[in-house]
Design a protein around this motif. Structure first.
Motif, PDB file in Angstrom:
ATOM      1  N   GLY A 166       0.806  -1.214   0.000  1.00 24.82           N
ATOM      2  CA  GLY A 166       0.000   0.000   0.000  1.00 24.82           C
ATOM      3  C   GLY A 166       0.838   1.262   0.000  1.00 24.82           C
ATOM      4  N   ASP A 167       0.257   2.321  -0.571  1.00 24.89           N
ATOM      5  CA  ASP A 167       0.969   3.597  -0.613  1.00 24.89           C
ATOM      6  C   ASP A 167       1.123   4.209   0.769  1.00 24.89           C
ATOM      7  OD1 ASP A 167       1.386   3.650  -3.389  1.00 24.89           O
ATOM      8  OD2 ASP A 167      -0.657   4.368  -3.736  1.00 24.89           O
ATOM      9  N   ASP A 168       0.333   3.731   1.736  1.00 29.04           N
ATOM     10  CA  ASP A 168       0.428   4.267   3.097  1.00 29.04           C
ATOM     11  C   ASP A 168       1.256   3.362   4.004  1.00 29.04           C
ATOM     12  OD1 ASP A 168      -1.430   2.205   3.056  1.00 29.04           O
ATOM     13  OD2 ASP A 168      -2.679   3.094   4.636  1.00 29.04           O
ATOM     14  N   ALA A 169       1.969   2.404   3.427  1.00 27.79           N
ATOM     15  CA  ALA A 169       2.779   1.481   4.228  1.00 27.79           C
ATOM     16  C   ALA A 169       3.894   2.236   4.940  1.00 27.79           C
ATOM     17  CB  ALA A 169       3.366   0.386   3.340  1.00 27.79           C
ATOM     18  N   VAL A 170       4.221   1.784   6.155  1.00 33.57           N
ATOM     19  CA  VAL A 170       5.303   2.390   6.933  1.00 33.57           C
ATOM     20  C   VAL A 170       6.153   1.278   7.537  1.00 33.57           C
ATOM     21  CG1 VAL A 170       4.100   4.529   7.500  1.00 33.57           C
ATOM     22  CG2 VAL A 170       3.808   2.533   8.979  1.00 33.57           C
ATOM     23  N   GLU A 171       7.405   1.586   7.788  1.00 34.22           N
ATOM     24  CA  GLU A 171       8.333   0.645   8.424  1.00 34.22           C
ATOM     25  C   GLU A 171       8.652   1.161   9.820  1.00 34.22           C
ATOM     26  OE1 GLU A 171       9.720  -2.152   9.479  1.00 34.22           O
ATOM     27  OE2 GLU A 171      10.226  -2.624   7.397  1.00 34.22           O
ATOM     28  N   VAL A 172       8.554   0.289  10.824  1.00 33.06           N
ATOM     29  CA  VAL A 172       8.747   0.730  12.211  1.00 33.06           C
ATOM     30  C   VAL A 172       9.876  -0.011  12.916  1.00 33.06           C
ATOM     31  CG1 VAL A 172       6.337   1.431  12.450  1.00 33.06           C
ATOM     32  CG2 VAL A 172       7.009  -0.897  13.086  1.00 33.06           C
ATOM     33  N   ARG A 173      10.436  -1.017  12.297  1.00 29.10           N
ATOM     34  CA  ARG A 173      11.461  -1.828  12.946  1.00 29.10           C
ATOM     35  C   ARG A 173      12.822  -1.147  12.876  1.00 29.10           C
ATOM     36  NH1 ARG A 173       9.928  -7.083   9.489  1.00 29.10           N
ATOM     37  NH2 ARG A 173       9.798  -5.395   7.964  1.00 29.10           N
ATOM     38  N   ASP A 174      13.557  -1.252  13.946  1.00 29.28           N
ATOM     39  CA  ASP A 174      14.896  -0.670  13.986  1.00 29.28           C
ATOM     40  C   ASP A 174      15.784  -1.311  12.920  1.00 29.28           C
ATOM     41  OD1 ASP A 174      14.289   0.999  16.104  1.00 29.28           O
ATOM     42  OD2 ASP A 174      14.912  -0.454  17.628  1.00 29.28           O
ATOM     43  N   GLY A 175      16.513  -0.461  12.183  1.00 28.32           N
ATOM     44  CA  GLY A 175      17.451  -0.963  11.189  1.00 28.32           C
ATOM     45  C   GLY A 175      16.842  -1.292   9.840  1.00 28.32           C
ATOM     46  N   TRP A 176      15.522  -1.109   9.683  1.00 31.94           N
ATOM     47  CA  TRP A 176      14.854  -1.419   8.411  1.00 31.94           C
ATOM     48  C   TRP A 176      14.594  -0.144   7.625  1.00 31.94           C
ATOM     49  CZ3 TRP A 176      13.059  -6.254   6.546  1.00 31.94           C
ATOM     50  CH2 TRP A 176      13.310  -7.341   7.389  1.00 31.94           C
ATOM     51  N   GLN A 177      14.578  -0.282   6.291  1.00 30.30           N
ATOM     52  CA  GLN A 177      14.332   0.861   5.421  1.00 30.30           C
ATOM     53  C   GLN A 177      13.365   0.449   4.318  1.00 30.30           C
ATOM     54  OE1 GLN A 177      17.794   2.414   3.453  1.00 30.30           O
ATOM     55  NE2 GLN A 177      16.746   4.222   2.666  1.00 30.30           N
ATOM     56  N   LEU A 178      12.272   1.196   4.196  1.00 31.06           N
ATOM     57  CA  LEU A 178      11.235   0.915   3.201  1.00 31.06           C
ATOM     58  C   LEU A 178      11.539   1.654   1.902  1.00 31.06           C
ATOM     59  CD1 LEU A 178       8.308  -0.387   2.854  1.00 31.06           C
ATOM     60  CD2 LEU A 178       7.463   1.910   3.351  1.00 31.06           C
ATOM     61  N   GLN A 179      11.413   0.953   0.779  1.00 35.34           N
ATOM     62  CA  GLN A 179      11.560   1.591  -0.519  1.00 35.34           C
ATOM     63  C   GLN A 179      10.260   2.305  -0.867  1.00 35.34           C
ATOM     64  OE1 GLN A 179      14.496   1.587  -2.408  1.00 35.34           O
ATOM     65  NE2 GLN A 179      15.268   0.758  -0.481  1.00 35.34           N
ATOM     66  N   ASN A 180      10.318   3.612  -1.026  1.00 35.24           N
ATOM     67  CA  ASN A 180       9.099   4.388  -1.278  1.00 35.24           C
ATOM     68  C   ASN A 180       8.445   4.051  -2.607  1.00 35.24           C
ATOM     69  OD1 ASN A 180       9.191   5.804   1.166  1.00 35.24           O
ATOM     70  ND2 ASN A 180      10.631   7.296   0.332  1.00 35.24           N
ATOM     71  N   THR A 181       9.264   3.715  -3.612  1.00 36.56           N
ATOM     72  CA  THR A 181       8.715   3.344  -4.913  1.00 36.56           C
ATOM     73  C   THR A 181       8.275   1.882  -4.881  1.00 36.56           C
ATOM     74  OG1 THR A 181      10.207   4.894  -6.025  1.00 36.56           O
ATOM     75  CG2 THR A 181       9.174   3.184  -7.390  1.00 36.56           C
ATOM     76  N   PRO A 182       7.029   1.596  -5.248  1.00 38.19           N
ATOM     77  CA  PRO A 182       6.568   0.203  -5.228  1.00 38.19           C
ATOM     78  C   PRO A 182       7.179  -0.602  -6.365  1.00 38.19           C
ATOM     79  CG  PRO A 182       4.870   1.605  -6.156  1.00 38.19           C
ATOM     80  CD  PRO A 182       5.965   2.523  -5.661  1.00 38.19           C
ATOM     81  N   LEU A 183       7.182  -1.906  -6.209  1.00 36.65           N
ATOM     82  CA  LEU A 183       7.631  -2.774  -7.289  1.00 36.65           C
ATOM     83  C   LEU A 183       6.745  -2.574  -8.505  1.00 36.65           C
ATOM     84  CD1 LEU A 183       8.341  -6.003  -5.212  1.00 36.65           C
ATOM     85  CD2 LEU A 183      10.044  -4.551  -6.338  1.00 36.65           C
ATOM     86  N   LEU A 184       7.342  -2.666  -9.684  1.00 31.93           N
ATOM     87  CA  LEU A 184       6.629  -2.388 -10.928  1.00 31.93           C
ATOM     88  C   LEU A 184       6.035  -3.674 -11.482  1.00 31.93           C
ATOM     89  CD1 LEU A 184       9.309   0.009 -12.483  1.00 31.93           C
ATOM     90  CD2 LEU A 184       7.358   0.585 -11.026  1.00 31.93           C
ATOM     91  N   LEU A 185       4.811  -3.943 -11.066  1.00 35.17           N
ATOM     92  CA  LEU A 185       4.121  -5.151 -11.490  1.00 35.17           C
ATOM     93  C   LEU A 185       2.866  -4.772 -12.258  1.00 35.17           C
ATOM     94  CD1 LEU A 185       4.323  -7.209  -8.180  1.00 35.17           C
ATOM     95  CD2 LEU A 185       5.852  -7.352 -10.145  1.00 35.17           C
ATOM     96  N   ASP A 186       2.478  -5.649 -13.171  1.00 28.69           N
ATOM     97  CA  ASP A 186       1.253  -5.443 -13.938  1.00 28.69           C
ATOM     98  C   ASP A 186       0.103  -5.988 -13.111  1.00 28.69           C
ATOM     99  OD1 ASP A 186      -0.652  -4.997 -15.826  1.00 28.69           O
ATOM    100  OD2 ASP A 186      -0.133  -6.708 -17.077  1.00 28.69           O
ATOM    101  N   ALA A 187      -0.525  -5.113 -12.302  1.00 26.55           N
ATOM    102  CA  ALA A 187      -1.564  -5.590 -11.392  1.00 26.55           C
ATOM    103  C   ALA A 187      -2.775  -4.681 -11.435  1.00 26.55           C
ATOM    104  CB  ALA A 187      -1.018  -5.652  -9.962  1.00 26.55           C
ATOM    105  N   ASN A 188      -3.893  -5.203 -10.960  1.00 24.11           N
ATOM    106  CA  ASN A 188      -5.108  -4.430 -10.806  1.00 24.11           C
ATOM    107  C   ASN A 188      -4.827  -3.250  -9.894  1.00 24.11           C
ATOM    108  OD1 ASN A 188      -7.639  -3.482  -9.788  1.00 24.11           O
ATOM    109  ND2 ASN A 188      -8.569  -5.382 -10.498  1.00 24.11           N
ATOM    110  N   THR A 189      -5.299  -2.066 -10.289  1.00 21.70           N
ATOM    111  CA  THR A 189      -4.999  -0.866  -9.519  1.00 21.70           C
ATOM    112  C   THR A 189      -5.643  -0.886  -8.135  1.00 21.70           C
ATOM    113  OG1 THR A 189      -6.880   0.252 -10.580  1.00 21.70           O
ATOM    114  CG2 THR A 189      -4.696   0.577 -11.567  1.00 21.70           C
ATOM    115  N   GLU A 190      -6.613  -1.766  -7.908  1.00 23.68           N
ATOM    116  CA  GLU A 190      -7.251  -1.835  -6.600  1.00 23.68           C
ATOM    117  C   GLU A 190      -6.457  -2.682  -5.607  1.00 23.68           C
ATOM    118  OE1 GLU A 190     -11.253  -3.131  -7.056  1.00 23.68           O
ATOM    119  OE2 GLU A 190     -11.865  -1.368  -8.209  1.00 23.68           O
ATOM    120  N   ILE A 191      -5.459  -3.419  -6.089  1.00 28.75           N
ATOM    121  CA  ILE A 191      -4.627  -4.224  -5.200  1.00 28.75           C
ATOM    122  C   ILE A 191      -3.532  -3.338  -4.608  1.00 28.75           C
ATOM    123  CG2 ILE A 191      -3.080  -6.216  -5.035  1.00 28.75           C
ATOM    124  CD1 ILE A 191      -4.514  -7.423  -7.445  1.00 28.75           C
TER     125      ILE A 191
END
Length: 553
Positions: A166-191
């Motif tokens: 999700g576009d509102d995903a957040v990372e809270v664990r120490d030492g972890w880093q979330l990639q802001n750009t989502p993976l580029l997959l051919d998927a339904n826009t509602e997923i």
């Protein structure tokens, strides 16, 4: 042709369901909880001392029986999350990692030191990057491996990989880093889109805070009930008003904004999450939903405890044991699975120490799992109940702590939190303060927990579950007409759950405790309308004794 495709698709899904059922049966214990090995295999933290040497994505077709999303397990470890969240008709995809123990790295092994997502080579047009060799992987994933073989710098080396959604995903664990750009997959826009998140360096256990009464003798508890968070922004139900800040109501964003405002206004010393934090059927990745509420508390350095409701694991992707194993590791979390030889996950207690440097407990907070749906629908329809072995554990624990609690120079008090209300909540003869808008969906079988609470001197128990009920009810000794126990509802806080009763406004309950007077007063705050006002302010305990309702309440 269409019939053939349907048959192939159905056959492949049946095979997948059969495999899942085998795995579940194999790994579940008699209480239907994942055994430790199964939990750790699911968990993204992996094993200590492992270094990632490659990452890729395997895609497959659900209508092609010769297509597989499983790479050689002797070489690759699969992150067990379908990047399409099992919502694409014809496609599945999984992140795979190659990993080795640091001492087993060979001279030819190159360690992954960075990842990014995009359509173009990250080094393109960047000064000083001519010698940097990013490697392309499916889904727009790029990985950078160490220039020198066998380089496992602990500060740069990636040691774990996970996926959030999700576009509102957040990372809270120490030492972890979330990639802001989502993976580029051919998927339904509602997923909800998948985001790679990585950990660098070794995993260290987060120190647990010790709740303590402030120097002025005060301690405030904020109870968050029924947040009903989703994977993605969720869908608002019965919102008042329908629009939010002039635009469409997005359930999770509005819920979290409400909670954030109250956290800043009230500055609680402890937050109790009393169940249904996750809206199971709209949260195919429960982890993503959990991280959203955890971020608010971690950012403010507020300790929190949690128990489960009937919806948290309803989606089936991550059972209670798996969710609790994850929550236990998060910063500022005091949550615990509790004894594994009694029913449920999340039977435990937390001690709040007296002010200053005292080692004595001033408050004890008990939390118990009320489970989900009745195991005997024919005889006792509706919801499950607290089991005898849980009540026995509570009695034994509370009794064993009493001697130690008497060492506290003031009056020690005991509180309890559950999710599903007790049968006594529906007693219309008892006085109550607040809104009773809907039927009390307590279990039809009474296992006697209310009596155990009174026996052990618990002064207050509070629940969630029935969103539009937000009253506190006084339970009394019928013979002596003596107040014995306050039974409160928190009211629902989340817009992902229902609220369509008499214009119900989302609510959060607070317990303001003054240990100088052994006094507890409770009140509520609303999301809309009188948002600054403390609603139904009521002293429920004074001098350590349960009090009758205030005359002007």
């Amino acid at each position: 042709m269409m019939v053939t495709r349907r048959i192939v698709r159905t056959t492949s899904k049946l095979a997948a369901y059969a495999l899942f059922a085998f795995i579940v049966i194999f790994f579940l214990d008699r209480n239907f909880r994942l055994l430790p090995n199964a939990v750790h295999e699911y968990m993204p933290q992996h094993h200590h001392g492992l270094i990632i040497i490659d990452i890729t994505i395997a895609q497959c077709s659900t209508v092609n029986i010769f297509s597989s999303c499983k790479l050689d397990p002797e070489v690759w470890h699969r992150v067990e999350k379908d990047l399409y969240l099992d919502q694409a008709w014809t496609s599945s995809a999984y992140v795979h990692v190659r990993r080795k123990k640091e001492e087993e790295l060979t001279a030819n092994d190159k360690v992954v030191v960075d990842v990014t997502v995009g359509r173009l080579d990250p080094s393109t047009g960047v000064k000083g990057q001519a010698d940097v060799r990013w490697e392309s992987r499916p889904g727009g994933l790029w990985i950078l491996r160490s220039a020198k073989p066998n380089a496992s710098d602990s500060k740069k080396a990636i040691t774990a990989v996970d996926v959030l959604f999700g576009d509102d995903a957040v990372e809270v664990r120490d030492g972890w880093q979330l990639q802001n750009t989502p993976l580029l997959l051919d998927a339904n826009t509602e997923i909800p889109v998948p985001h790679i998140t990585v950990r660098r360096g070794s995993h260290e256990e987060t120190a647990k805070p010790q709740p303590r009464v402030k120097d002025n003798g005060k301690f405030k508890i904020m109870q968050l009930a029924d947040l009903h968070l989703s994977t993605g922004v969720g869908r608002c139900r019965d919102a008042i008003p329908d629009e939010y800040e002039g635009g469409k109501c997005l359930a999770d964003l509005r819920t979290l904004d409400f909670v954030s405002k109250l956290l800043d206004d009230e500055r609680p010393d402890l937050v109790v999450l009393s169940g249904d934090q996750v809206n199971g059927d709209t949260a195919p990745d429960a982890q993503t939903a959990i991280f959203k509420y955890a971020q608010l508390l971690i950012k403010r350095k507020i300790p929190y405890v949690s128990i489960f409701g009937n919806h948290d694991d309803e989606g089936g992707t991550l059972p209670r044991a798996g969710q609790m194993a994850l929550i236990e590791q998060l910063p500022y979390s005091l949550s615990a699975a509790g004894p594994d030889d009694i029913d449920g996950v999340g039977n435990y207690y937390v001690e709040v120490l007296a002010q200053g440097t005292s080692k004595h407990s001033a408050l004890t907070i008990y939390l118990l799992d009320t489970h989900s749906y009745s195991p005997d629908e024919r005889q006792f329809s509706g919801y499950d109940w607290i089991k005898k072995n849980q009540i026995d554990w509570f009695r034994q624990t509370a009794s064993s702590l009493k001697k130690k609690h008497k060492e506290y120079t003031h009056i020690h008090m005991d509180l309890a939190f559950i999710h599903i209300p007790l049968p006594e909540y529906r007693d219309v003869e008892n006085p109550f303060v607040g809104g009773w808008r809907e039927g009390v969906t307590a279990p039809t079988f009474n296992s006697g927990f209310r009596d155990a609470l009174v026996e052990q001197g618990i002064v207050m128990v509070s629940c969630g579950h029935d969103h539009a009920n937000e009253y506190c009810m006084l339970s009394t000794d019928e013979e002596k007409q003596r107040p014995e126990l306050w039974m409160c509802y928190a009211g629902g806080a989340g817009f992902g759950g229902y609220g369509n009763y008499e214009g119900f406004v989302r609510t959060v309950r607070f317990f303001d405790i003054d240990m100088n007077e052994a006094r507890i007063q409770t009140y509520k705050r609303l999301e809309y309308g009188d948002t600054e006002k403390r609603i139904d302010l009521q002293i429920i305990v004074d001098g350590g004794h349960v009090q009758p309702p205030m005359e002007d309440a």
